[in-house]
Scaffold this motif. Structure first.
Motif, PDB file in Angstrom:
ATOM      1  N   ALA A  36       0.838  -1.203   0.000  1.00 36.48           N
ATOM      2  CA  ALA A  36       0.000   0.000   0.000  1.00 36.48           C
ATOM      3  C   ALA A  36       0.875   1.256   0.000  1.00 36.48           C
ATOM      4  O   ALA A  36       0.575   2.229  -0.714  1.00 36.48           O
ATOM      5  N   LYS A  37       1.938   1.237   0.782  1.00 40.35           N
ATOM      6  CA  LYS A  37       2.844   2.386   0.821  1.00 40.35           C
ATOM      7  C   LYS A  37       3.541   2.564  -0.524  1.00 40.35           C
ATOM      8  O   LYS A  37       3.709   3.681  -1.011  1.00 40.35           O
ATOM      9  N   MET A  38       3.937   1.448  -1.127  1.00 39.25           N
ATOM     10  CA  MET A  38       4.584   1.512  -2.434  1.00 39.25           C
ATOM     11  C   MET A  38       3.617   2.069  -3.479  1.00 39.25           C
ATOM     12  O   MET A  38       3.995   2.916  -4.295  1.00 39.25           O
ATOM     13  N   LYS A  39       2.371   1.631  -3.431  1.00 40.19           N
ATOM     14  CA  LYS A  39       1.367   2.118  -4.373  1.00 40.19           C
ATOM     15  C   LYS A  39       1.185   3.627  -4.228  1.00 40.19           C
ATOM     16  O   LYS A  39       1.121   4.349  -5.228  1.00 40.19           O
ATOM     17  N   ALA A  40       1.144   4.127  -3.003  1.00 37.34           N
ATOM     18  CA  ALA A  40       0.991   5.565  -2.770  1.00 37.34           C
ATOM     19  C   ALA A  40       2.173   6.343  -3.347  1.00 37.34           C
ATOM     20  O   ALA A  40       1.988   7.412  -3.944  1.00 37.34           O
ATOM     21  N   GLN A  41       3.374   5.805  -3.193  1.00 35.45           N
ATOM     22  CA  GLN A  41       4.561   6.482  -3.725  1.00 35.45           C
ATOM     23  C   GLN A  41       4.568   6.460  -5.252  1.00 35.45           C
ATOM     24  O   GLN A  41       4.952   7.439  -5.892  1.00 35.45           O
ATOM     25  N   VAL A  42       4.146   5.358  -5.840  1.00 39.59           N
ATOM     26  CA  VAL A  42       4.081   5.266  -7.299  1.00 39.59           C
ATOM     27  C   VAL A  42       3.045   6.255  -7.840  1.00 39.59           C
ATOM     28  O   VAL A  42       3.276   6.917  -8.861  1.00 39.59           O
ATOM     29  N   GLU A  43       1.917   6.389  -7.149  1.00 42.42           N
ATOM     30  CA  GLU A  43       0.907   7.359  -7.558  1.00 42.42           C
ATOM     31  C   GLU A  43       1.445   8.781  -7.456  1.00 42.42           C
ATOM     32  O   GLU A  43       1.175   9.622  -8.318  1.00 42.42           O
ATOM     33  N   LYS A  44       2.244   9.054  -6.434  1.00 45.44           N
ATOM     34  CA  LYS A  44       2.859  10.372  -6.287  1.00 45.44           C
ATOM     35  C   LYS A  44       3.832  10.629  -7.434  1.00 45.44           C
ATOM     36  O   LYS A  44       3.849  11.718  -8.016  1.00 45.44           O
ATOM     37  N   LEU A  45       4.640   9.633  -7.767  1.00 43.34           N
ATOM     38  CA  LEU A  45       5.559   9.762  -8.900  1.00 43.34           C
ATOM     39  C   LEU A  45       4.796  10.025 -10.194  1.00 43.34           C
ATOM     40  O   LEU A  45       5.197  10.875 -10.994  1.00 43.34           O
ATOM     41  N   ASP A  46       3.720   9.307 -10.396  1.00 48.46           N
ATOM     42  CA  ASP A  46       2.918   9.492 -11.601  1.00 48.46           C
ATOM     43  C   ASP A  46       2.382  10.921 -11.667  1.00 48.46           C
ATOM     44  O   ASP A  46       2.469  11.572 -12.701  1.00 48.46           O
ATOM     45  N   TRP A  47       1.844  11.414 -10.548  1.00 48.60           N
ATOM     46  CA  TRP A  47       1.309  12.777 -10.514  1.00 48.60           C
ATOM     47  C   TRP A  47       2.405  13.805 -10.799  1.00 48.60           C
ATOM     48  O   TRP A  47       2.216  14.747 -11.578  1.00 48.60           O
ATOM     49  N   LEU A  48       3.579  13.612 -10.189  1.00 43.96           N
ATOM     50  CA  LEU A  48       4.691  14.539 -10.407  1.00 43.96           C
ATOM     51  C   LEU A  48       5.142  14.535 -11.861  1.00 43.96           C
ATOM     52  O   LEU A  48       5.382  15.593 -12.453  1.00 43.96           O
ATOM     53  N   LEU A  49       5.256  13.355 -12.445  1.00 44.53           N
ATOM     54  CA  LEU A  49       5.679  13.272 -13.841  1.00 44.53           C
ATOM     55  C   LEU A  49       4.643  13.871 -14.778  1.00 44.53           C
ATOM     56  O   LEU A  49       4.998  14.579 -15.728  1.00 44.53           O
ATOM     57  N   GLN A  50       3.358  13.610 -14.531  1.00 46.23           N
ATOM     58  CA  GLN A  50       2.314  14.203 -15.364  1.00 46.23           C
ATOM     59  C   GLN A  50       2.354  15.731 -15.260  1.00 46.23           C
ATOM     60  O   GLN A  50       2.188  16.428 -16.258  1.00 46.23           O
TER      61      GLN A  50
END
Length: 67
Positions: A36-50
């Motif tokens: 769950a923590k990894m998923k949250a970080q990946v979502e943050k990375l996705d948002w930052l890259l977008q």
């Protein structure tokens, strides 16, 4: 831009850390927490890259209107 670099490095480091932890012996509950923590970080990375991609497109558009 240096701020964006820092904002990308932090969640990426976290993902690497969680991946390493998931490779060790964990209970099912611990595994769920780290996933769950990894998923949250990946979502943050996705948002930052977008956001970065949008900013680049805006800058390219703004630059072309002055040519």
């Amino acid at each position: 831009m240096s701020n964006m670099s820092h904002q990308l490095k932090t969640p990426l480091s976290n993902v690497v850390m969680y991946r390493d932890m998931l490779e060790g012996p964990l209970t099912a509950q611990q595994r769920e927490v780290f996933l769950a923590k990894m998923k949250a970080q990946v979502e943050k990375l996705d948002w930052l890259l977008q956001s970065l991609f949008k900013m680049v497109r805006l800058e390219q558009g703004a630059g072309s209107s002055f040519a």
